[in-house]
Motif scaffolding. Sequence first.
Motif: not given
Length: 294
Positions: A83-98, A132-142
């Motif tokens: 599936d193709i999804v559009v989502g919003r980053v809510t949290e930056v964790q160890q080696k992963r984004w929520k 990691m936060r330089d690539y994607l941070q909270e609030g970014d849409l992907i």
Amino acid sequence: MAAIEIRLPVARKLVVQSLAQGSDKHLVAPGDTITTDTGYMRGHGTYMGDEKLVASVAGAVERVNKLICVKALKTRYNGEVGDIVVGRVTEVQQKRWKVETNARLDSVLLLSSMNLPGGELRRRSAEDELAMRDYLQEGDLISAEVQAVFSDGAVSLHTRSLKYGKLGQGVLVQVSPSLVKRQKTHFHDLPCGASVILGNNGFIWIYPTPEQKDEEAGGFVTNLEPVSLHDREVISRLRNCILALVAQKLMLYDTSIVYCYEASLPHQIKDVLKPEVMQEIVLETRQRLLELEG
């Protein structure tokens, strides 16, 4: 004196008879008996009771050979691989984004499941983890693709293709996932001058069509140049057309959106959301889609 707008009631247009017949579906409510034949297999949205198959959700009955399931009319997103999804980053964790993807549980984007800026292919190091936060941070849409679905229903994402990644300037529209039609591609450059990403999770991203496809950035350099007035008007009209289609429960895909956009051109952008205008343009869209199919 403030301007007062008065709208008078008008007679409803009758829907073409063949249109009403073509959209006929077997709809059920929770507790309705689907079939008493014991030869069918139980799918999602159903359960067995007193040797008969009963619906557990309100929706349309779908049969695939001997498998019967009920597709809910309004539901959270249930992920499927590919599936193709559009989502919003809510949290930056160890080696992963929520990532919030309109599902019951937050989705996960692993650091190892994404292209590094520049499309570089190598093992992820501690320096990458710190950046990691330089690539994607909270609030970014992907935009991303579903890589796997865990046993609890949570979804694992990946952005290994250069067409996925961070989204720049545009408008996000949230609809029910059941109204997004599954297609071979969910990235569409519309002839009106804007592009849409129809996420299977019900998140739709509308953005101005880029003049040149820059694939060297790996999907993490966002274009923050000012958007022209014409592009903003097109995006606003597309957004209102999608909301009109959703209000009238019409499936969303590139053809239905283009037809609705063309039907709305005689009206001002702000008038598209008026109930009588909404009904008129969606009715014209339905009839054009019916002529295309028939």
